[in-house]
Design an enzyme around this catalytic site. Structure first.
Site, PDB file in Angstrom:
ATOM      1  N   LYS A 153       0.801  -1.228   0.000  1.00  0.00           N
ATOM      2  CA  LYS A 153       0.000   0.000   0.000  1.00  0.00           C
ATOM      3  C   LYS A 153       0.834   1.279   0.000  1.00  0.00           C
ATOM      4  O   LYS A 153       0.403   2.296  -0.522  1.00  0.00           O
ATOM      5  CB  LYS A 153      -0.959  -0.009   1.183  1.00  0.00           C
ATOM      6  CG  LYS A 153      -2.047  -1.072   1.029  1.00  0.00           C
ATOM      7  CD  LYS A 153      -3.374  -0.573   1.499  1.00  0.00           C
ATOM      8  CE  LYS A 153      -4.534  -1.371   0.921  1.00  0.00           C
ATOM      9  NZ  LYS A 153      -4.480  -2.810   1.255  1.00  0.00           N
ATOM     10  N   GLU A 196      -9.762   7.495   2.616  1.00  0.00           N
ATOM     11  CA  GLU A 196     -10.695   6.562   3.234  1.00  0.00           C
ATOM     12  C   GLU A 196      -9.917   5.336   3.655  1.00  0.00           C
ATOM     13  O   GLU A 196      -8.843   5.059   3.132  1.00  0.00           O
ATOM     14  CB  GLU A 196     -11.776   6.150   2.233  1.00  0.00           C
ATOM     15  CG  GLU A 196     -11.422   4.914   1.378  1.00  0.00           C
ATOM     16  CD  GLU A 196     -10.295   5.129   0.384  1.00  0.00           C
ATOM     17  OE1 GLU A 196      -9.968   6.300   0.092  1.00  0.00           O
ATOM     18  OE2 GLU A 196      -9.730   4.122  -0.111  1.00  0.00           O
ATOM     19  N   SER A 203       1.479  -9.762  -1.123  1.00  0.00           N
ATOM     20  CA  SER A 203       1.043  -8.361  -1.013  1.00  0.00           C
ATOM     21  C   SER A 203       1.272  -7.784   0.372  1.00  0.00           C
ATOM     22  O   SER A 203       1.450  -6.575   0.515  1.00  0.00           O
ATOM     23  CB  SER A 203      -0.425  -8.223  -1.409  1.00  0.00           C
ATOM     24  OG  SER A 203      -1.251  -9.044  -0.598  1.00  0.00           O
TER      25      SER A 203
HETATM   26  C1  PLP Z   1      -5.417  -3.834   0.923  1.00  0.00           C
HETATM   27  C2  PLP Z   1      -4.745  -5.100   0.686  1.00  0.00           C
HETATM   28  C3  PLP Z   1      -5.088  -5.939  -0.403  1.00  0.00           C
HETATM   29  C4  PLP Z   1      -6.230  -5.647  -1.318  1.00  0.00           C
HETATM   30  O1  PLP Z   1      -6.139  -4.437  -2.024  1.00  0.00           O
HETATM   31  P1  PLP Z   1      -5.784  -4.428  -3.570  1.00  0.00           P
HETATM   32  O2  PLP Z   1      -6.074  -3.026  -3.988  1.00  0.00           O
HETATM   33  O3  PLP Z   1      -6.687  -5.411  -4.226  1.00  0.00           O
HETATM   34  O4  PLP Z   1      -4.375  -4.790  -3.705  1.00  0.00           O
HETATM   35  C5  PLP Z   1      -4.365  -7.100  -0.590  1.00  0.00           C
HETATM   36  N1  PLP Z   1      -3.367  -7.458   0.235  1.00  0.00           N
HETATM   37  C6  PLP Z   1      -3.007  -6.686   1.279  1.00  0.00           C
HETATM   38  C7  PLP Z   1      -1.882  -7.140   2.155  1.00  0.00           C
HETATM   39  C8  PLP Z   1      -3.671  -5.492   1.549  1.00  0.00           C
HETATM   40  O5  PLP Z   1      -3.305  -4.734   2.597  1.00  0.00           O
END
Ligand code: PLP
Length: 410
Positions: A86, A108, A378
């Site tokens: 993020k 948000e 992610s």
């Molecule tokens: C917020 C988040 C997501 C989902 O958001 P995307 O916009 O789809 O990437 C996925 N993995 C993690 C670790 C997150 O914090």
């Protein structure tokens, strides 16, 4: 042809009052991001390196590779500052706002991950930060609320509707329409009206820019497939972007929740699989695929991972799915928990519950994925420990350790 769209999706379905803000942002996106005016992109990349810790590694996963009989590589976005991808977007947008001469940032947040990333970026850049968050989410996500406050952000509780992410986005847009003179709205994924989906993708594309070079160095060629979990779709688009022109198969792993069946009458979808089960409509300023009833009302979505719990998805991802370039798949809540425990034990990496969906898909479908596979990690799972204890206790999760001592939480 209009560049605000991806095929039939995207656009700028916003009230008149928001158009000045959007127009100003479009102009700034072109000048600073696309044309690198004032060296913006160089500054951004240097900050991602020194503040964020980029580049993140592409790690050869030895246990997973042995288990599946193919070469599995992990793109370690969990090692980015803040513990998820993020920051790439939050830092990019906050810095852009600074170059635009804005002093105030609004954003948000649902689970609080985007809010904490934005608060971190604003503290780093010395900017004022206000986060809109649904009241219900504030009560459910106290550690993240505290993190935001530690970084100096103000919190604006949202009490309209169900008091969750959807309402928080609407409230933030309302604020922006009247405050654009000194304020920028840092949206949290590749959603919203143009130019947000394109701009957020460009900030997240650093994931695949790095991974494409790293995999050629390590595996001697391009991957056969890339896997990423998809909520709004920002880590997905970031992980896919540089591979779209290649021969690589791209899999967006959505949250199948507890079921793919939708209860129309109740206005509830027990999943967040808008690519797999949604239909075309307009949400938060963009035409895309979303979970809606036959009247076009947005449904309440569900996932065991709050970061995937959103009723829509980015318009570019919807387009790439229609084109057959991205394959949408989904994994249910139980599968995600299995993936969570399995990766923790096999590789010593505790993944975010969102990310765990991608590992569950890898387990089930590895035979279809070719010789070289990249999974985008992610984020890390420290934020999910409490809910993993709760959710694991309620189910029969084969790969979980004995959880008896943790009944009642941490
Ligand atoms: C917020 C988040 C997501 C989902 O958001 P995307 O916009 O789809 O990437 C996925 N993995 C993690 C670790 C997150 O914090």
């Amino acid at each position: 042809m209009s560049t605000t769209k991806f095929g039939r999706y995207g656009g700028q379905y916003v009230p008149e009052a928001l158009m000045p803000a959007i127009g100003e942002l479009e102009d700034a996106y072109h000048r600073f991001v696309l044309e690198n005016e004032d060296g913006f992109m160089d500054d951004f990349r240097a900050r991602l390196r020194d503040f964020g810790g980029r580049p993140t590694p592409l790690q050869h996963a030895e246990a997973l590779s042995a288990r599946y009989g193919r070469e599995v590589y992990l793109k370690r976005e969990d090692l980015l500052h803040g513990g998820a991808h993020k920051l790439n977007n939050a830092l990019g947008q906050a810095l852009l706002a600074k170059y635009m001469g804005k002093e105030r940032i609004i954003a948000e947040t649902g689970a609080g991950q985007h809010g904490t990333a934005t608060a971190m970026a604003c503290a780093h850049l010395g900017m004022d930060c206000e986060i809109y968050m649904g009241e219900r989410d504030i009560n459910r996500q106290r550690p993240n609320v505290f993190r935001m406050r530690l970084n100096g952000a103000e919190l604006n509780p949202v009490t309209t509707g169900r008091g969750t992410l959807k309402e928080a986005i609407s409230e933030t847009m309302r604020d922006w329409a009247t405050s654009v003179e000194d304020t920028h709205y840092v949206i949290g994924s590749v959603v919203g009206p143009h130019p947000f989906p394109r701009m957020v993708r460009d900030f997240q594309a650093v994931i695949s820019e790095e991974a494409r070079e790293q995999v050629q160095e390590k595996a001697g060629g391009l991957p056969d497939s890339v896997l990423a979990c998809a909520g709004g779709g920002s880590n997905t688009m970031g992980a896919f972007h540089e591979f779209v022109g290649d021969d690589t198969d791209l899999y967006a792993v959505e949250a199948g929740g507890s079921s793919l069946e939708v209860d129309e009458a109740g206005g509830v979808a027990p999943n967040s699989a808008s690519l797999s089960t949604g239909s075309e409509g307009v949400l938060h300023g963009a035409r895309t695929k979303l979970l809606q009833d036959s009247d076009g009302q947005i449904m309440e979505s569900h996932s065991v991972s709050s970061g995937l719990d959103y009723a829509g998805v980015g318009p570019e991802l919807a387009h790439l799915v229609d084109e057959g370039r991205v394959t949408p798949v989904n994994v249910d809540d139980d599968g995600a928990l299995e993936g969570f425990h399995r990766l923790s034990q096999l590789e010593g990496i505790i993944p975010a519950l969102e990310t765990a969906h991608a590992f569950a898909f890898l387990e089930d479908e590895h035979e279809e994925l070719g010789e070289v596979v990249i999974v985008n990690v992610s984020g890390r799972g420290d934020k999910d420990l409490e809910s993993v204890i709760e959710e694991t206790a309620e189910r029969d999760i084969e790969s979980a350790p004995d959880m008896d001592v943790f009944q009642g939480g941490l």
